[in-house]
Design a protein around this motif. Structure first.
Motif: not given
Lengths: 511, 79
Positions: A171-172, A193-200, A231-238, B57-60
């Motif tokens: 998760t990022i 890129r890769c849907p397997a990576v979750a976003l928070l 969570i394996d990394a944090i992205l700070v962006t604007r 396929a589905e992104q969380r």
């Protein structure tokens, strides 16, 4: 000046109503006692005229360049702007000051924008500033530079302190505004890129006074819960904005929060040309939100290929292992030990035979050598036996005897030879031999040898001896008177062995 | 984040790492034939797992505000 406004709007408004051109409206009653002489203005009237003249003579907004001095700041900022020839007071009211952020410093050259105002109660003309920009480098930029230097000294910008990004994060966490331009770029790119990576996604303000505290708190909270939330990394962006817009990301609180996270941080603030402190202290800096996501999330397609390659390697390796083992087995089966065991035995037998022969030969040689040594020793011993020594001595003695005998005999023969030779010589030179050659010897009757004619006189008897017989004669008289060479009377006749006579004399002989 | 995060063993990175280790072990020839066949079978399982992750396929995507995050963090501490 503190705590009070530099002008009184009520009065100015009243002044404005005084009429265009600054003419004193007729009927205006000037406070004071009695009527004034013709043409005399009150101060207020003058002020009104000054204000009117200022407004008509100077454009509503002016931009001026000047050097800052006499800075004083409380709620509002007061200072002077000057150049070589003049000074003008300037003021930035609190609302403007908050916007400007950085107080100008003494001696700084600035371009100030605002309107001129005449403050009648103070009798002063001031520039009411709404924009202030330092000439040359901006104050914010200078501040940013100073902060960067400070963080560099702390070692926060050192490349070796940067942590590597995870190869495949679960998760990022994304710290950004849900209404900003960045968030949609992040979601789109991540999906691609890769849907397997979750976003928070954590919604924060990214601009204004609350932005820095919000962002730093979000980063801190995410770091604290990173382990549990995967969570394996944090992205700070604007997205992009002015330096002022992005300023929250230059605050030290944000830098500290980023610096102290449990997981790596990627920062992408503003456009590519903007550099913020958040980006400098992050583990990875990206030019845009999209690029940040590309750095964080691997490309599924590429990973598929990598996985395919690994799968091929696994099966190839396993297959090759099996092939190699089979080959080894068949090679082992083909070895002589299995193919023809008798031959292996033969080889051993041959070896044994050859060893036996070598052993025998060796023994023989050793025996022969021993024998030779024995012979040599015996011979040496024999030489030292007493009988042998005796015999050797006798033999030596005999040899000496022989030598002596030979020497004596040789010597005797040599003596005999000498004797013979002497005898022959003697015989050859003897008187008898001379007589034999026809010579004769004359003597007196008493045997005295006659050598000169004067030794006898006439009438003397003389005897002449020949080889054979003697003649008696009488002297008649002297014959030839030539005397013989004188010689001492009693000297014996010269001997053959005397050296004096010349060789022919010796040959010619005695006579 | 209602979903439970993937355990360490199930992570793609870990799967690929194990896979690489297996390949190297087989390729080195240091293990016996039987072990190499076992390793191959393990490898097939790992590849299947890794593929499953990649083809999800589905992104969380979850979105929360700072207050919610704060609550969740403090909930972490209390629980």
């Amino acid at each position: 000046m503190s705590g009070r406004l530099p002008f009184d709007p009520g009065r100015i408004k009243r002044g404005k109503r005084a009429g265009p051109g600054g003419e004193t409206p007729p009927g205006l009653v000037v406070p004071g006692d009695g009527a004034l002489p013709e043409g005399v203005l009150t101060i207020t009237q003058l002020a009104v005229r000054i204000d009117a003249a200022l407004k008509s003579g100077v454009p509503g907004r002016v931009r001026v360049v000047g050097e800052v001095s006499n800075v004083s700041s409380r709620t509002h900022w007061y200072f002077s702007l000057k150049d070589e020839g003049a000074v003008v007071s300037a003021v930035a009211f609190a609302s403007t000051a908050r916007k400007l952020r950085v107080l100008p410093t003494q001696g700084e050259r600035v371009i100030a924008t605002g309107r001129l105002d005449y403050y009648a109660p103070g009798g002063r003309v001031s520039l009411i500033i709404d924009e202030l920009e330092p000439l040359g480098q901006g104050a914010l930029e200078r501040e940013l530079k100073a902060r960067v230097e400070m963080l560099r000294e702390r070692g926060w910008l050192d490349p070796e302190t940067k942590r590597p990004l995870p190869a495949f994060p679960r998760t990022i966490a994304v710290v950004t505004s849900k209404d900003g331009a960045a968030v949609q770029d992040v979601i789109d790119t991540a999906r691609r890129r890769c849907p397997a990576v979750a976003l928070l996604i954590v919604d924060v303000r990214v601009q204004g006074e609350r932005a820095a505290p919000d962002v730093s708190e979000a980063v801190r909270l995410l770091s604290a819960t990173a382990h549990r939330l995967g969570i394996d990394a944090i992205l700070v962006t604007r997205g992009g904005g002015s330096l002022e817009d992005l300023w929250a990301f230059n605050e030290i609180t944000v830098a500290e929060a980023i610096r102290n996270t449990a997981v790596p941080v990627v920062a992408a603030i503003g456009h590519e040309t903007d550099t913020t402190i958040a980006e400098l202290v992050a583990d990875h800096r990206a030019a845009t939100p999209t690029q940040a996501v590309m750095a964080l999330i691997p490309d599924a397609g590429a990973l598929q290929e990598q996985l395919d390659a690994l799968a091929r390697r696994v099966s190839t390796a396993a297959r090759q292992h099996a092939i190699a083992e089979r080959k080894r087995l068949s090679m082992l089966a083909g070895r002589p030990a299995f193919r023809d065991p008798a031959r292996v035995l033969d080889a051993h037998r041959d070896r044994l035979g050859s060893l036996t022969r070598q052993l025998a030969a060796g023994a023989r040689t050793a025996a022969m050598q021993a024998e030779r040594r024995l012979h040599r020793a015996a011979a040496r011993l024999e030489r030292h036996r007493p009988g042998v020594i005796q015999a050797r001595r006798e033999e030596a003695l005999r040899a000496l005897e022989d030598r002596l005998d030979r020497a004596v005999r040789t010597r005797a023969r040599a003596a005999a030879d000498t004797l013979d030779a002497l005898h022959r010589e003697l015989h050859a030179v003897g008187p008898l031999q001379v007589l034999a050659r026809g010579f004769s010897v004359t003597t007196t009757p008493d045997g005295r040898l006659l050598r000169a004619a004067g030794e006898v006189t006439a009438g003397d008897e003389i005897l002449t001896r020949l080889q054979s017989g003697t003649i008696r004669s009488g002297v008649l008289g002297p014959g030839d008177t030539t005397p013989a060479p004188p010689r001492p009377a009693d000297r014996p006749p010269p001997r053959r062995r005397r050296k004096a006579p010349p060789p022919d004399d010796r040959q010619m002989g005695l006579f | 984040m209602s979903d439970r995060p993937p355990s360490t063993e199930e992570r793609y990175e870990a799967l690929v790492e194990q896979l690489e280790e297996l390949v190297e072990r087989i390729e080195s020839g240091e293990i016996g034939l039987e072990d190499s066949i076992k390793a191959y079978e393990q490898g097939v399982v790992l590849i299947a797992k890794a593929r499953a992750i990649l083809t999800r396929a589905e992104q969380r995507i979850e979105q929360l505000d700072l207050e919610t995050l704060k609550k969740r963090a403090s909930g972490d501490e209390s629980s």
